[in-house]
Every structure is written in structure tokens, then in C-alpha cells.
Design an enzyme around this catalytic site. Structure first.
Site, PDB file in Angstrom:
ATOM      1  N   GLU A  95       0.836  -1.207   0.000  1.00 42.51           N
ATOM      2  CA  GLU A  95       0.000   0.000   0.000  1.00 42.51           C
ATOM      3  C   GLU A  95       0.871   1.258   0.000  1.00 42.51           C
ATOM      4  OE1 GLU A  95      -2.549  -1.461   3.342  1.00 42.51           O
ATOM      5  OE2 GLU A  95      -4.163  -0.865   1.982  1.00 42.51           O
ATOM      6  N   GLU A 115      -4.133  -9.454   3.595  1.00 41.74           N
ATOM      7  CA  GLU A 115      -4.975  -9.142   4.762  1.00 41.74           C
ATOM      8  C   GLU A 115      -6.153 -10.100   4.917  1.00 41.74           C
ATOM      9  OE1 GLU A 115      -3.619  -7.057   2.729  1.00 41.74           O
ATOM     10  OE2 GLU A 115      -2.728  -5.403   3.876  1.00 41.74           O
TER      11      GLU A 115
END
Ligand code: NAD
Length: 690
Positions: A95, A115
Site C-alpha cells: 500500500e 490481509e
């Protein structure tokens, strides 16, 4: 050029210090007129693996600058920021890279948003920026699966501007510097992914299809569908609104019991490898070759684990016939894997070449580790361990796979009890993940470390257990089965009990499980209990079943009936009649029992015995008990194991439920006496898992 190096070993987890340092670095570079561009690179073998797990659930994890704030700073920076990606680039690390203006990578860098595996979704813009970088469908696949993709696969996408050939860290840095100079020289406009417009016709139909496909696979886990919602928002909403929506979904998921369970299991697995009084740096004994005594059901499976890991195994039997049979079974099992596409014929031959069958103890003199898997009989174990004591080389680790016998007594058959340890594998031993490592009174620390390490090599989840009857797993299952039997006495059928617990999420209900393991095993143990602990109340219903020779799958008849060659458990009216007769004999009138009561009684039986095991120090920590149940007993992962399940119910509520169950108990109110540790934690408002 300014170079910011992420340096937080082992994998540059984005802890608070690192995040604050990043912002300081960016600020410094932007204030310095001499700096034309900024490079962010990782030290060691990663760009960044994402959030620092050591910071999980601490206030620091949410302290400013959060990762979202860092990414905002990076993205808004007026000078080009280039991520130089080598090694691992996952989760928050990716990210962060997506927030940079450009990205270069070494070939083979592992890129992922994992995740979902913790029941979450990328919460720092990953679901909004990745689709803009590589396209909606590939991004969705990565986010929903969490699987890593190699950097060169992204050639030609916005994710990777350039692959920098070479495998050295310095080559990556030099390549990134050259790239940065080019960007500056060409005055390339800053490429912010947030500004990319997604053009994706037929989005509704696409996402509907994705939901229909993923929904049934995700079953009890909410995160995969939320991942789809988040990516759909990247298409349907302006960037900033998409970010906000992603955040909302993330916040919802963090609070789900399923995510809590997955995160618990993640940490529990790491914790299980640690033994509090054994320092991490204890030099282990070397294990380069193994001997297995007994080539039966367990011995063969145990040997396969080591062969598959490339470790030579000598397997010893008493008779040629048994030896041949054992070796043939090993080969047959490997051939089964070939048929299922899990093994190549070459690997089979390699594995078999590492196997040395023998009838002579002379051949095991050089073994570093000997694992005994002979009949479950103390006198047989004694003969074997006396022999091992006489022939094994000094320092060899002598392990027993016993399920029920006292490891300390077995150790005492040798003059080297410090070398003796339990290695309790589960059947089928080549498949089941769990290994209970039974620590005897005298087991040496370097023996424990060696066994824990070799367990990892053969891909097992090892959990340390102290010596007691049944160790962690079977000691608890006995109480669970006791309740299951009482439920039959009172009015439930085996099918109802199994169905209720399978709906709860157990891989297999107690009666199907008993039929698989062999009802005679439990019968044998109960007969011993009737003598050793005559005051403990058991239903005799299973004894009646066993008296008819209904030992389960192996005899074709048990709590169910089985047709030759099939595993389907078929309800059998003969069992209903047997149960009916038994109820009459003990004078009970059957009542209707709710599924919720079945689940409550069986699972709380596990919890209460788990509490005793913890209190006695048989288990090192509550999460070890959960690991045993998740990896060895088919407890549903989305509930995190019996002890976490109890924590989530609230121990206060658990104790109150037990009081109610005691009041209404048909057979044995004392069963529901809460373990002292459970009562204490409940009174203090605490949990098992801290
Ligand atoms: N079957 C299970 O589910 C299971 C699970 C965990 C642990 N265990 C334990 O594993 C051990 C073995 O169980 P199993 O199910 O494989 O039994 P098994 O009967 O299938 O195999 C035992 C083998 O040991 C051999 N043997 C017996 N005495 C021997 C000796 N003195 N020297 C060499 N070989 C000898 C026998 O010929 C036989 O092949 C037992 O201690 C059992 O409690 C079994």
C-alpha cells in the site's frame, strides 16, 4: 537523490518508529532544494512485509502517523517518490508502494495483499489503488486470495514501471537511482494512482458473478465478500469516497469474531514454537537421519513425513512380513498422491530411495532420532526402550509416539531419560498437521529444541504438552465424548449430536469421529478408567455398542453403518434400538434436546478440561490448546479454538452456563464444577488468552 531506507528487521514491518521516520525523511527531502527525487527502499530481504505484528493490538499501531497518513504525505509530495521493491512487498508495504509516484522492482519480488488471511482487507488504500494499477479483475483476485504474485508478472502495468535486473540489493538501488534520474531529466509528471480513471464496463454483472463464486467458498468468513465490495467501490465511487468506504469495511471486519479468530490463530502458531524456559538460542541436537520402530499405521505415516522432507529413514520391524507390508503401504500412499497430482513419480522414487527397511537394531545405531511406534503396551515399550538404550549412539533422541502411556515411565526404562521425549503424531500421520511434543520430567532442553525444529521441517505444527493421561488433545476429547454419550442417554440420536456439532463447525461430529478412530480405542481406555477412577460417571452406552463388535469403519458397523469401500455414515436403526434399550435399562425417559444444548455441553466440556490442563501447566498457554484443537481435532478455524471461543463468550457467562447445566444435569452434576482457574478468571473479569 534522497534515499530513505526502511530498516526494521526482519522484514521492515511498518511500526510507529518507522512510520514517523518515513514522514521525517520525506519532509527533509522536500525542504532540501538540492533534492530532486526520493527513493524508498527496504534494508535486508524485504521492501516491507506490512504492519509490524509486534505492534498489533497496541496503541502504537493506531498512533499518528498512521500508515494512511504516511501514504498521504508520500503521495502529496511535490518531488517524485519512487519505491524500489526487492524481496517481500506485502500488505501495508504494498500500500505504501502504491502511494509512491513510481515503482521499480527486482525480478522475483513477492507482491501481495494478504490481509484477507487474517479476516481483514487492505485498509490503507490497497483496494482502491491496486485496481487502478493493474486492472480490476487481477486486483480483485489478489485481494480476495491474498496470494503473492511475482513482480515480473506486472510488467506493462502501472504497478511496476521498470524491472531492475540483478539480484543484489545494491543493483536495485543503482537501478532505482538511474530510473529516478531519468524521471527528473524527462520532467515526467508525477503519476499518482489516485488520479487514474477506471473504465470498467459491465461492472455490476462482473461483481455479481464474483460474489456468487466467492460467497460459497468463503463460507463462514465475511472478509472475502467485503473485499469484493471494496474493489467494487473503486469502480463506482470517486477515489476519496472509495477510500472512506474501504475504511468503514475495514473497521467492521476488525470487529468480527472470525477476524479475531484468524489473528489469534496466526499468533498462536508463532507462540506455540516458543518454550518459556528454553532460550531461543539453545543449540539443538542435530537430526540428519531418523529411525522408526514399528511399520504399522503410525510408523509408516511418521516415516513418510521425513522422507518427503528429504531426511533418510531406517524403519525397523520384528518380522519380514510386517516390514514388507509397511513399506508397501508407504509406496501405496505416495502413489495415491501421484494420482491426486500432488507428487511426481520422480519424487516418489527419491523418497523411497531414502527409506531403509530393516529387521536389525544394528542398522539404527547411527540414528540421530529414533521414533518408537510399536503396540500400545507398556511391556512392549519397555522391551523396545531397553534395546534402544543398549544400541542407540550417545546423544540420540529417543522418542515415543504413545497416545496414553506415561512418558516418564518409558524414559525410566533407559539410563538416559534426558534423551527421551514424546512425539505424539495424529492419524493419518503423513497428513495431520498436529504434533504434540511431550516433555518428560527429565527431557533435556536441546532435545526439545531439536524436536521443535524438525517438526517445522516436516511441516507440522508442534505444541508442547506436559505428561498426563491423554496429553492435551485426547484428555480434553474424553470429556467432550462423555457429554456426547450423556446426550444419547437423555434423548438425542448420534445423528443429531453429530449434525449439531458439525453445524457449529467441527469437521466431524463425535460419533462419526469415534467410528473413524475405532470405538474399541475408547472402550479400552474406559475399562481402565472404571478401575482407576471408579467415582467418575460414564454412560455405558458405548460399551454396549462395542460388546456387539461395532468398532466403527474398520468393522463396517459402529454408531453408523458403512458400505464396503465407502466412507458415508449411514444411520442404522439397530443403533436406535440399542440406545432405546439402554435408556429403558437405566430408567430414563427420552426428551427433546435442542441443538444449542448439544453444542453448549460438548464445547464447554472441552473448555473446562482445557482450563484444568492450563492450570496444571500441562499446556504452556491457552493458545497452545487452541492450536491443538485447530490442527488436530477439526475445530472450526473461524472460532479460533475452544479457549478463544470461551473468551469470546465471556468467562463470566461460561461459569453461569455451567451452573445452570449442573442444576439440570441428568447424570453427573459434578461434571460442571468449573475448573478453579476458570472460576478465578471469570471472577476477575479476565480471559484465558490475556
Ligand atoms: N492409530 C492411531 O490413531 C494412533 C495415533 C497416535 C498415536 N498412536 C500410537 O502409535 C503407536 C502405534 O500405533 P499403531 O496404530 O501404528 O499400531 P499398529 O498395530 O498399526 O502398528 C504397530 C506396529 O509395531 C510393530 N511392532 C510391535 N512390536 C514391535 C517391536 N518390539 N519391534 C518392532 N516393531 C514392533 C507391529 O508389528 C506393528 O506393525 C501406539 O503407541 C499408539 O498408541 C496411534
Amino acid at each position: 537523490m534522497a534515499v530513505i531506507t526502511l530498516d526494521n528487521p526482519p522484514l521492515n514491518g511498518l511500526n510507529h518508529e518507522l512510520r514517523a521516520g518515513l514522514v521525517a525523511g520525506i519532509d527533509r527531502a522536500s525542504a532540501d532544494a538540492g533534492v530532486k527525487a526520493v527513493i524508498i527502499i527496504g534494508a535486508g530481504r524485504a521492501f516491507s512485509s506490512g504492519a509490524d505484528i509486534r505492534e498489533f493490538n497496541t496503541p502504537k499501531s493506531t498512533a499518528e502517523p498512521t500508515l494512511r497518513s504516511v501514504i498521504r504525505v508520500v503521495e502529496a509530495n511535490a518531488k517524485p517518490v519512487i519505491a524500489a521493491i526487492g524481496g517481500i512487498c506485502m500488505g501495508g508495504g504494498l500500500e505504501l508502494a502504491l502511494g509512491c509516484h513510481f515503482r521499480v522492482a527486482s525480478p522475483g519480488a513477492k507482491i501481495a495483499l494478504p490481509e484477507v488471511k487474517l479476516g481483514l482487507l487492505p485498509g490503507a488504500g490497497g483496494t482502491q489503488r491496486l485496481p487502478r494499477a493493474i486492472g480490476v479483475e487481477p486486483a480483485l483476485n489478489m485481494i480476495v486470495s491474498g496470494a503473492p504474485v511475482s513482480s515480473e508478472q506486472f510488467k506493462g502495468t502501472r504497478l511496476i514501471d521498470e524491472i531492475i535486473e540483478g539480484s543484489l540489493a545494491n543493483e536495485l538501488l543503482q537501478g532505482a537511482l538511474a530510473f529516478a534520474r531519468k524521471v527528473v531529466a524527462e520532467r515526467r509528471p508525477l503519476a499518482r494512482l489516485r488520479d487514474v480513471n477506471i473504465d470498467f464496463p459491465n461492472a455490476d454483472a462482473f461483481f455479481q458473478f464474483a460474489r456468487n463464486t466467492v460467497g460459497p467458498l468463503a463460507k463462514n468468513f465475511p472478509a472475502p465478500l467485503k473485499c469484493i465490495d471494496a474493489v467494487a467501490a473503486a469502480v463506482s465511487r470517486p477515489f476519496d469516497e472509495g477510500l472512506k468506504f474501504e475504511r468503514e469495511l475495514f473497521t467492521q471486519l476488525v470487529q468480527t469474531p472470525e477476524s479475531r479468530a484468524l489473528r489469534h490463530a496466526f499468533f498462536a502458531e508463532r507462540a506455540a514454537a516458543k518454550i518459556p524456559d528454553v532460550p531461543d538460542n539453545t543449540p539443538p541436537r542435530k537430526i540428519a537421519n531418523v529411525a522408526v520402530i514399528g511399520a504399522g499405521t503410525m510408523g509408516g505415516g511418521i516415516a513418510m513425513n521425513f522422507l518427503s522432507a528429504g531426511i533418510p529413514v531406517t524403519i525397523l520391524e520384528m518380522k519380514q512380513e510386517a516390514l514388507d507390508k509397511g513399506v508397501a503401504t508407504i509406496r501405496k500412499n505416495y502413489e495415491g498422491s501421484i494420482k491426486r497430482g500432488k507428487l511426481t513419480p520422480e519424487k516418489l522414487e527419491q523418497n523411497i530411495a531414502l527409506l531403509k527397511p530393516t529387521l536389525s537394531y544394528d542398522d539404527i545405531k547411527t540414528a540421530d532420532l529414533v521414533i518408537e511406534a510399536v503396540f500400545e503396551d507398556m511391556s512392549v515399550k519397555q522391551a523396545v526402550f531397553e534395546k534402544l538404550d543398549a544400541v542407540a549412539k550417545p546423544g540420540a533422541i529417543l522418542a515415543t509416539n504413545t497416545s496414553t502411556l506415561d512418558v516418564n515411565r518409558i524414559a525410566a526404562f533407559t539410563r538416559r531419560p534426558q534423551d527421551v521425549v514424546g512425539m505424539h503424531f495424529f492419524s493419518p500421520a503423513n497428513v495431520m498437521k498436529l504434533l504434540e511434543v511431550v516433555r518428560g520430567e527429565k527431557t533435556a532442553k536441546d532435545v526439545l529444541v531439536a524436536v521443535m525444529q524438525v517438526a517445522k521441517k516436516i511441516n507440522k505444527t508442534a505444541v508442547v504438552s506436559g505428561v498426563c493421561d491423554g496429553f492435551i488433545g485426547n484428555r480434553m476429547i474424553e470429556q467432550y465424548l462423555r457429554q456426547a454419550m450423556f446426550l444419547l442417554d437423555e434423548g438425542a440420536s448420534p445423528q443429531q449430536v453429530d449434525r449439531a456439532l458439525e453445524r457449529f463447525g467441527m469437521a466431524m461430529g463425535p460419533f462419526r469421529m469415534s467410528d473413524l478412530a475405532g470405538n474399541d480405542v475408547g472402550w479400552y481406555i474406559r475399562k481402565r478408567r472404571y478401575v482407576e477412577t471408579p467415582n467418575v460417571v460414564y454412560s455405558k452406552i458405548a460399551d454396549r455398542l462395542c460388546e456387539l463388535g461395532r468398532f466403527g469403519q474398520k468393522t463396517g458397523l459402529g454408531w453408523y453403518r458403512y458400505e464396503a469401500g465407502k466412507r458415508d455414515a449411514i444411520p442404522d436403526p439397530a443403533v436406535d434400538e440399542l440406545i432405546g434399550r439402554y435408556r429403558k435399562a437405566i430408567g430414563t425417559v427420552p426428551r427433546k434436546i435442542a441443538d444449542a444444548e448439544i453444542v453448549e455441553r460438548c464445547i464447554l466440556a472441552l473448555v473446562n478440561e482445557g482450563a484444568r490442563i492450563l492450570e496444571e501447566g500441562i499446556a504452556q498457554r491457552a493458545s497452545d490448546i487452541d492450536m491443538v484443537y485447530l490442527t488436530g481435532y477439526g475445530f472450526p478455524l473461524y472460532r479460533g479454538g475452544p479457549m478463544l471461543y470461551a473468551d469470546m463468550l465471556g468467562l463470566y457467562n461460561v461459569v453461569r452456563s455451567m451452573a445452570r447445566l449442573a442444576e439440570n444435569a441428568h447424570a453427573d452434576p459434578a461434571f460442571w464444577q468449573p475448573a478453579p482457574l476458570l472460576a478465578k478468571l471469570a471472577a476477575e473479569g479476565k480471559t484465558f488468552n490475556g
